[in-house]
Scaffold this active site. Structure first.
Site, PDB file in Angstrom:
ATOM      1  N   LYS A 168       0.796  -1.069  -0.204  1.00  0.00           N
ATOM      2  CA  LYS A 168       0.076  -0.005  -0.020  1.00  0.00           C
ATOM      3  C   LYS A 168       0.902   1.224   0.203  1.00  0.00           C
ATOM      4  O   LYS A 168       2.011   1.046   0.012  1.00  0.00           O
ATOM      5  CB  LYS A 168      -1.034  -0.045   1.286  1.00  0.00           C
ATOM      6  CG  LYS A 168      -0.319  -0.326   2.525  1.00  0.00           C
ATOM      7  CD  LYS A 168      -1.367  -0.533   3.531  1.00  0.00           C
ATOM      8  CE  LYS A 168      -1.015  -0.629   4.834  1.00  0.00           C
ATOM      9  NZ  LYS A 168      -0.884   0.377   5.765  1.00  0.00           N
TER      10      LYS A 168
ATOM     11  N   TYR B  47      14.940  31.077   4.106  1.00  0.00           N
ATOM     12  CA  TYR B  47      13.906  32.014   4.898  1.00  0.00           C
ATOM     13  C   TYR B  47      14.335  32.279   6.416  1.00  0.00           C
ATOM     14  O   TYR B  47      14.544  31.612   7.281  1.00  0.00           O
ATOM     15  CB  TYR B  47      12.495  30.990   4.670  1.00  0.00           C
ATOM     16  CG  TYR B  47      12.056  31.169   3.487  1.00  0.00           C
ATOM     17  CD1 TYR B  47      11.614  32.228   2.820  1.00  0.00           C
ATOM     18  CD2 TYR B  47      11.864  29.892   2.867  1.00  0.00           C
ATOM     19  CE1 TYR B  47      11.022  32.177   1.516  1.00  0.00           C
ATOM     20  CE2 TYR B  47      11.336  29.894   1.497  1.00  0.00           C
ATOM     21  CZ  TYR B  47      10.824  30.947   0.724  1.00  0.00           C
ATOM     22  OH  TYR B  47      10.356  31.040  -0.324  1.00  0.00           O
TER      23      TYR B  47
HETATM   24  C1  LIG Z   1      -3.209  -4.531   8.284  1.00  0.00           C
HETATM   25  C2  LIG Z   1      -1.599  -4.252   8.115  1.00  0.00           C
HETATM   26  N1  LIG Z   1      -1.192  -5.383   7.957  1.00  0.00           N
HETATM   27  C3  LIG Z   1       0.263  -5.407   7.568  1.00  0.00           C
HETATM   28  C4  LIG Z   1       1.023  -4.107   7.496  1.00  0.00           C
HETATM   29  C5  LIG Z   1       2.325  -4.006   7.350  1.00  0.00           C
HETATM   30  O1  LIG Z   1       3.175  -3.636   8.498  1.00  0.00           O
HETATM   31  P1  LIG Z   1       4.634  -3.553   8.551  1.00  0.00           P
HETATM   32  O2  LIG Z   1       5.087  -2.433   7.488  1.00  0.00           O
HETATM   33  O3  LIG Z   1       5.139  -3.116   9.773  1.00  0.00           O
HETATM   34  O4  LIG Z   1       5.208  -5.009   8.220  1.00  0.00           O
HETATM   35  C6  LIG Z   1       0.145  -3.027   7.591  1.00  0.00           C
HETATM   36  C7  LIG Z   1       1.035  -1.664   7.529  1.00  0.00           C
HETATM   37  O5  LIG Z   1       0.526  -0.430   7.891  1.00  0.00           O
HETATM   38  C8  LIG Z   1      -1.207  -2.949   8.048  1.00  0.00           C
HETATM   39  O6  LIG Z   1      -1.854  -2.051   8.155  1.00  0.00           O
END
Ligand SMILES: Cc1ncc(COP(=O)(O)O)c(C=O)c1O
Length: 374
Positions: free
Chosen positions: A40, A266
């Protein structure tokens, strides 16, 4: 490169290292536990499509995203992988979920009913994973309610419950009690749901840190994100060991030799105390370079660690090369990555900004050029 090669910063992703990271995690897992790679937020800033394609080439069969639009991007290039949407989906998404074989999680009874009705109205059954809240307090059906929710959904509900998952709030190897409580709640919810469904479900609970420290919770899949991008598993003594794969670079646009008492940026938040050389680089907070790095950040130029001086501007930063050093316009500066024997990784920038590497990485503007090297 375009007509103005020095204009913007760019990202370089090492796909060979990505493959090594995947291999390191896979070797630590016992079959049949699978990797569900969390891609994601533009693959944590690394670029969703190239990362997913390369991971699939190296055997990853499950991908986790937050939104349907990310799932569709993955599906377009990978027709055969499994894709799980970890965030909310809507009834109006159901035709695409069914048509493109994308699996959503259901996060509440209402959500389950609505998705199920939408599937039924199409004469279809939608495969889903049930997301159970065991203590994260975010998305999901509260663990104690899972069995009763399944009873009320009844059958046929338009859904095929294929999987079950939860997410840990705290994973602290020296204080494992809160994670253990969540695991036990998950086990209880699993038993209740599997009894109603009448069969075994595909279960996954561990993200990176849990997979790193608690191998008993691997179950059918683990959901690593950050460790596959190379953070959080630097210690070779741990269960698996991975290395950062993203570098972020900019060009030196201008170099000036300045006297003591020269003010930079700045509101003149930095003034030289001795004659020195300053370099201005093609990156700023609009590119995702955190404003908190003003007078705090460090970049690599010529293999030297050069402090960021003055405030971070929208599109530029200025660094202090030092009196005895120089650089040429067009020289490469490393914001995250390695140069000669020096390195700066997202963890160091995160510490300076009192945040986490995730935020440093996902802040890198998705519009910047991403170059993939193998
Ligand atoms: C539901 C869920 N599973 C897995 C992960 C992966 O987490 P990580 O990057 O700490 O392995 C996330 C990350 O935000 C998540 O929201």
């Amino acid at each position: 490169m375009g007509a103005f090669p020095m204009k913007t910063s760019w990202v370089q992703v090492d796909l060979k290292r990505l493959a090594e990271n995947i291999r390191a995690v896979r070797l630590a897992l016992r079959p049949p536990t699978e990797i569900l790679f969390v891609v994601k937020a533009n693959a944590y800033g690394h670029g969703l499509v190239p990362v997913a394609v390369h991971a699939a080439r190296h055997g990853v069969r499950w991908f986790g995203v937050a939104y349907l639009h990310e799932a569709l991007q993955v599906r377009q290039v990978l027709p055969d992988v499994r894709i799980l949407v970890l965030g909310a989906t809507e009834p109006s998404d159901v035709p695409l979920l069914v048509g493109r074989r994308i699996t959503p999680v259901v996060i509440s009874e209402k959500h389950a009913v609505e998705l199920g009705q939408a599937a039924k109205s199409m004469g279809k059954t939608l495969p889903v994973h049930v997301k159970v809240d065991t203590g994260m307090g975010r998305l999901g059906i509260w663990w104690e309610d899972a069995g009763a929710v399944l009873d009320r959904l009844g059958a046929p509900c338009g859904l095929e419950i294929e999987g079950l998952c939860t997410h840990f709030a705290t994973v602290e190897p020296r204080k494992p009690a809160p994670a253990r409580v969540q695991w036990e709640r998950f086990a209880a919810a699993s038993a209740a749901v599997e009894q109603r469904v009448g069969g075994r479900l595909f279960r996954h609970v561990s993200s990176s840190r849990a997979a790193l420290y608690f191998r008993d919770w691997d179950v059918d899949a683990v959901r690593p994100g950050i460790v596959l991008y190379g953070y959080g598993a630097a210690d070779p003594a741990l269960r698996f060991h991975t290395k950062p794969i993203l570098q972020w670079k900019a060009h030196v646009m201008q170099v000036k030799r300045v006297p003591a008492g020269f003010s930079v940026g700045y509101y003149s938040q930095f003034t030289t105390t001795a004659p020195t050389a300053l370099a201005t680089l093609s990156v700023g907070y609009a590119d995702g370079y955190n404003r908190l790095l003003g007078n705090k950040g460090v970049v690599l130029i010529g293999g030297w660690r050069c402090p960021v001086v003055g405030r971070v501007s929208m599109n530029w930063i200025t660094v202090d090369l030092g009196h005895d050093r120089t650089a040429q316009e067009g020289d490469e500066a490393v914001l995250i990555g390695e140069q000669r024997s020096e390195s700066i990784w997202a963890g160091e920038l995160a510490a300076a900004c009192r945040t986490i590497p995730y935020e440093i990485l996902t802040d890198i503007n998705a519009a910047l050029d991403r170059r993939y090297v193998e």
